[in-house]
Design an enzyme around this catalytic site. Structure first.
Site, PDB file in Angstrom:
ATOM      1  N   HIS A 105       0.848  -1.193   0.000  1.00 29.68           N
ATOM      2  CA  HIS A 105       0.000   0.000   0.000  1.00 29.68           C
ATOM      3  C   HIS A 105       0.882   1.242   0.000  1.00 29.68           C
ATOM      4  CE1 HIS A 105      -2.089   3.198   2.463  1.00 29.68           C
ATOM      5  NE2 HIS A 105      -2.958   3.018   1.492  1.00 29.68           N
ATOM      6  N   ASN A 106       0.507   2.256  -0.807  1.00 29.68           N
ATOM      7  CA  ASN A 106       1.300   3.497  -0.890  1.00 29.68           C
ATOM      8  C   ASN A 106       2.800   3.176  -0.915  1.00 29.68           C
ATOM      9  OD1 ASN A 106      -1.127   4.801  -0.854  1.00 29.68           O
ATOM     10  ND2 ASN A 106      -0.811   5.888   1.074  1.00 29.68           N
ATOM     11  N   GLU A 139       1.621   0.176  -5.518  1.00 25.52           N
ATOM     12  CA  GLU A 139       0.650   1.256  -5.716  1.00 25.52           C
ATOM     13  C   GLU A 139       1.349   2.535  -6.151  1.00 25.52           C
ATOM     14  OE1 GLU A 139      -3.161   3.327  -3.445  1.00 25.52           O
ATOM     15  OE2 GLU A 139      -1.752   2.120  -2.294  1.00 25.52           O
ATOM     16  N   ASP A 145       0.280   6.517  -6.586  1.00 26.10           N
ATOM     17  CA  ASP A 145      -0.663   7.635  -6.460  1.00 26.10           C
ATOM     18  C   ASP A 145      -0.166   8.769  -7.360  1.00 26.10           C
ATOM     19  OD1 ASP A 145      -2.041   6.183  -4.649  1.00 26.10           O
ATOM     20  OD2 ASP A 145      -1.702   7.501  -2.933  1.00 26.10           O
ATOM     21  N   HIS A 150       1.574  11.246  -1.628  1.00 27.14           N
ATOM     22  CA  HIS A 150       0.294  11.088  -0.944  1.00 27.14           C
ATOM     23  C   HIS A 150      -0.408  12.451  -0.977  1.00 27.14           C
ATOM     24  CE1 HIS A 150      -2.090   9.370   2.716  1.00 27.14           C
ATOM     25  NE2 HIS A 150      -2.653   9.099   1.570  1.00 27.14           N
ATOM     26  N   GLU A 169      -3.593   4.903  -8.858  1.00 23.03           N
ATOM     27  CA  GLU A 169      -4.609   5.797  -8.304  1.00 23.03           C
ATOM     28  C   GLU A 169      -4.398   7.130  -9.016  1.00 23.03           C
ATOM     29  OE1 GLU A 169      -5.587   7.662  -4.023  1.00 23.03           O
ATOM     30  OE2 GLU A 169      -5.651   5.480  -4.094  1.00 23.03           O
TER      31      GLU A 169
END
Length: 765
Positions: free
Chosen positions: A319-320, A349, A351, A364, A398
């Site tokens: 995640h992230n 991931e 973003d 983030h 994302e």
């Protein structure tokens, strides 16, 4: 038997040269030109930024385990670091710092030392390409050599205890040495031990006397007992004796040829080897190798069927991934991707946001975390994706970018990843199921939003719209939906425009919002997947476990409230059949121990085949109720925690700080199997504590169970401190007398440290 004859041959077998000056020199490297360069040392240009580049002298110390480097700090002029602290050495401009702060023409002179944990990389430039090659090769040889050693640590402590460097050990130095190796002894015992070894009555130990002292230290009573039980031929094990041990104690399907092979591989005495005998030295060597490890060597390779659809596997997921620290102001870096990929993470991931100068960035959003260029991340992923595992990597996008920067994202992925990027289905016609990890070896799969259904790829109609609005990814929408308008109403789910160029790269992992099980069953195509925040997923796992198990492909991510990058327990989600359970890889925790344990098996491929009762629609398996079914394969797990060896000191600054170790054995699986038991603590002995305590666990669903060993320093007034841990699937352990390696909280091997246990996994009566 105080004259235990282990060390000369054991030292030879583990590539050590033991000399009277307590120096450890790797055998086979004494005349190695690369090693000699490190021992002489030299100036290297240390790089921290474009403006901070300074010459510093570096030198490998004579113990061949410590690197000294010059420092210009006022209060710390000389600094050292242990070779054990190094995770890897990268040749060329292969770190974020060197790529950012150096020019391409110095590529062949650059190298980076990558440390374990969160310590900053050491970026260096040598004076020539040949010198850089020698530094890299020399360090890699030393690192490789140290990974094979079991007792270099003891010799290193002996060297440090010799305060006046006279190659002798006084009684005072002996006491200091014992504290260094984590043994607290009273003065009387130390004096007795000293007198037993001081044959010359000189008041100090030297040469053979130090050797005798070392022999006394490494003597292991439990090995004597086991060996003595089976050695029936002149106090040595014959090949028949060894076979009896393998069959009766280790419960292996072994033959006489297997026993002969072990003798040929691990016996150190040539005369014993000629008679097909195994001495106690060879027996101890065997127990310390992979054949004597708790982890089944066959599971170190890919042993599962890799031709099933990818939704039939648990997939190691991050995640992230870009974050090195917390979710609010942590550092974003390509290094975070490299570390995750090298740990066999197969779903990372990204973003993506609009960046300056038209270049998309990753960070983030709406926080103080630093930013990294999207194209730099893709380059790092390309370079490191398949070094640990050759199986496919999912790029979970994302997307928050405007259309122009989305088009550039697509362009970067196509140009950098090349033919490895999956841009169309593998089949010539509309597929009806996911391809397998085997089919997708070495490929990148993009997960994200798509403008149309996949079957549009095979239609002869017009290409459709160039752009359109789609809803945000579920994780982004969670943040948006947590906001309220002026009337206190939750904000509507926001939408973004999606470029066709980016949409077309989404083939097998199209993100769709989850609108309920019935809706998914009636409307969701096999390649459409949903993401769930942890609270929703846990609730579904508890209330609709067997239904969640039937979802074609699901991804779980941590709650937005985990701003410290903490983790949730992945086990209940695996129990419910969720494939992509994303964790914060940068955060050491029990949850990451479990994740690394789950994916330690099957060749560290990042893919682990789910049990058959979790792989097909309509399953009746419910981990919370455990009704009768093929998943109930009841086992009884017996374990005796016998002893530990060479546990590290936790507080190295306090010379009298000795650990009081205890061992916890945990089972993590379905609720009925989850359990923990622990030994008593042993006071002031981290060198060779012995427990001989037995536990029993009743296991209902062994295929989903993980075993975790935890060694802690007992403290009656506060929380126990972690000494080491190790986790593996229950189905990957070996029966019998086994050594258990110990890892740090970051998952790195603790040299020389380990547990010795006896295990038996049997069908329940």
């Amino acid at each position: 038997n105080v004259d235990h004859p282990v060390q000369p041959k054991l030292a030879q077998a583990i590539h050590l040269s033991v000399t009277s000056d307590l120096c450890v020199t790797p055998l086979g490297l004494e005349r190695d030109a690369d090693l000699q360069l490190l021992l002489v040392g030299g100036e290297l240009l240390k790089v921290r930024s474009s403006s901070w580049k300074k010459n510093r002298f570096y030198k490998l110390q004579e113990d061949c385990t410590t690197m000294w480097h010059e420092s210009h700090r006022t209060f710390k002029r000389n600094q050292t670091f242990s070779i054990d602290e190094i995770e890897s050495v990268r040749k060329g401009r292969q770190s974020e710092g060197l790529q950012k702060h150096t020019e391409a023409h110095v590529e062949d002179r650059c190298f980076s030392i990558i440390f374990k944990g969160r310590r900053r990389n050491l970026d260096l430039i040598a004076t020539s390409a040949e010198e850089a090659r020698q530094w890299v090769n020399g360090l890699e040889k030393i690192i490789s050599n140290m990974k094979k050693l079991n007792s270099h640590w003891i010799f290193n402590c002996m060297r440090k205890a010799d305060k006046n460097k006279d190659n002798k050990m006084t009684l005072k130095e002996l006491k200091h040495f014992l504290r260094q190796i984590n043994i607290e002894v009273d003065d009387m015992y130390a004096e007795v031990l000293f007198a037993k070894c001081d044959k010359s009555n000189s008041g100090s130990l030297e040469g053979p006397e130090i050797k005798h002292f070392y022999d006394l230290l490494i003597y292991r009573e439990e090995i004597d007992v086991i060996y003595g039980k089976y050695a029936t031929t002149g106090e040595q094990m014959s090949v028949k004796d060894l076979l009896n041990f393998l069959l009766n104690e280790q419960r292996e399907v072994a033959t006489m040829e297997d026993a002969v092979r072990l003798i040929e591989r691990y016996e150190l005495d040539d005369s014993a080897k000629q008679k097909n005998h195994m001495t106690k030295d060879g027996f101890l060597m065997y127990l310390h190798q992979e054949e004597g490890s708790i982890f089944n060597p066959a599971h170190k390779e890919v042993f599962q069927d890799m031709s099933q659809p990818i939704n039939h596997y648990f997939i190691s997921s991050s995640h992230n991934t870009y974050l090195m620290e917390d979710q609010l102001k942590g550092h974003s870096s390509t290094e975070a991707y490299i570390k995750a990929l090298m740990k066999s993470c197969r779903c990372v991931e990204l973003d993506c946001w609009d960046g300056a100068h038209g270049e998309p960035i990753i960070y983030h959003g709406h926080t103080l975390t630093s930013k990294v260029l999207f194209k730099d991340v893709i380059k790092a992923i390309k370079e490191y994706a398949f070094k640990t595992s050759e199986y496919p990597v999912i790029l979970s996008l994302e997307n928050h970018c405007t259309l122009e920067q989305q088009k550039l994202m697509a362009k970067h992925m196509i140009s950098i990843l090349g033919s490895a990027l999956l841009t169309s289905p593998l089949e010539d016609q509309m597929p009806t199921a996911f391809p397998s990890p085997q089919d997708l070896k070495g490929r990148f799969i993009v997960k994200g939003k798509r403008l149309n259904k996949l079957d549009a790829v095979f239609s002869n109609t017009s290409p459709g719209v160039e752009e359109d609005c789609v809803s945000e990814e579920d994780e982004a929408a969670e943040t948006s939906n947590s906001k309220t308008d002026s009337n206190g109403q939750k904000a509507k789910k926001s939408k973004i425009k999606l470029a066709k160029q980016l949409s077309d790269l989404v083939i097998y992992c199209r993100s769709v919002h989850f609108s309920g099980f019935e809706h998914a069953k009636d409307n969701q195509a096999f390649y459409e997947m949903s993401s769930f925040k942890e609270s929703k997923a846990v609730n579904l796992a508890e209330t609709a476990g067997k239904t969640l198990c039937s979802v074609t492909l699901s991804r779980i991510y941590p709650a937005g409230s985990r701003t410290d990058s903490s983790n949730y327990n992945p086990v209940p989600l695996w129990n419910a059949g969720c494939q992509i359970v994303a964790l914060n890889f940068q955060t050491p925790s029990k949850e990451m121990d479990l994740n690394q344990g789950r994916f330690r098996s099957n060749g560290v491929s990042g893919y682990f085949l789910k049990p058959d009762f979790q792989r097909y629609p309509g399953t009746e398996f419910d981990p919370t109720t455990l009704t009768k079914g093929p998943w109930l394969k009841r086992k009884t797990f017996h374990i005796m925690v016998i002893s530990a060896q060479q546990l590290p000191k936790l507080n190295k600054d306090k010379c009298k700080s000795i650990v009081d170790p205890l061992v916890k054995v945990e089972i993590d699986g379905v609720p009925a199997d989850t359990c923990s038991k622990e030994t008593r603590s042993i006071e002031n002995n981290g060198f060779n504590p012995m427990w001989n305590e037995t536990f029993q666990f009743d296991i209902q669903v062994p295929e989903l169970a993980l075993v975790r060993f935890l060694v802690e320093d007992y403290d009656s007034t506060s929380q126990n401190d972690l000494i080491g841990q190790y986790c593996l699937p229950l189905t990957s352990l070996q029966n019998g007398y086994r050594h258990v390696p110990l890892l740090t909280k970051h998952g790195d091997v603790i040299p020389s440290a380990g547990l010795f246990v006896h295990l038996m996994l049997l069908d329940a009566k």
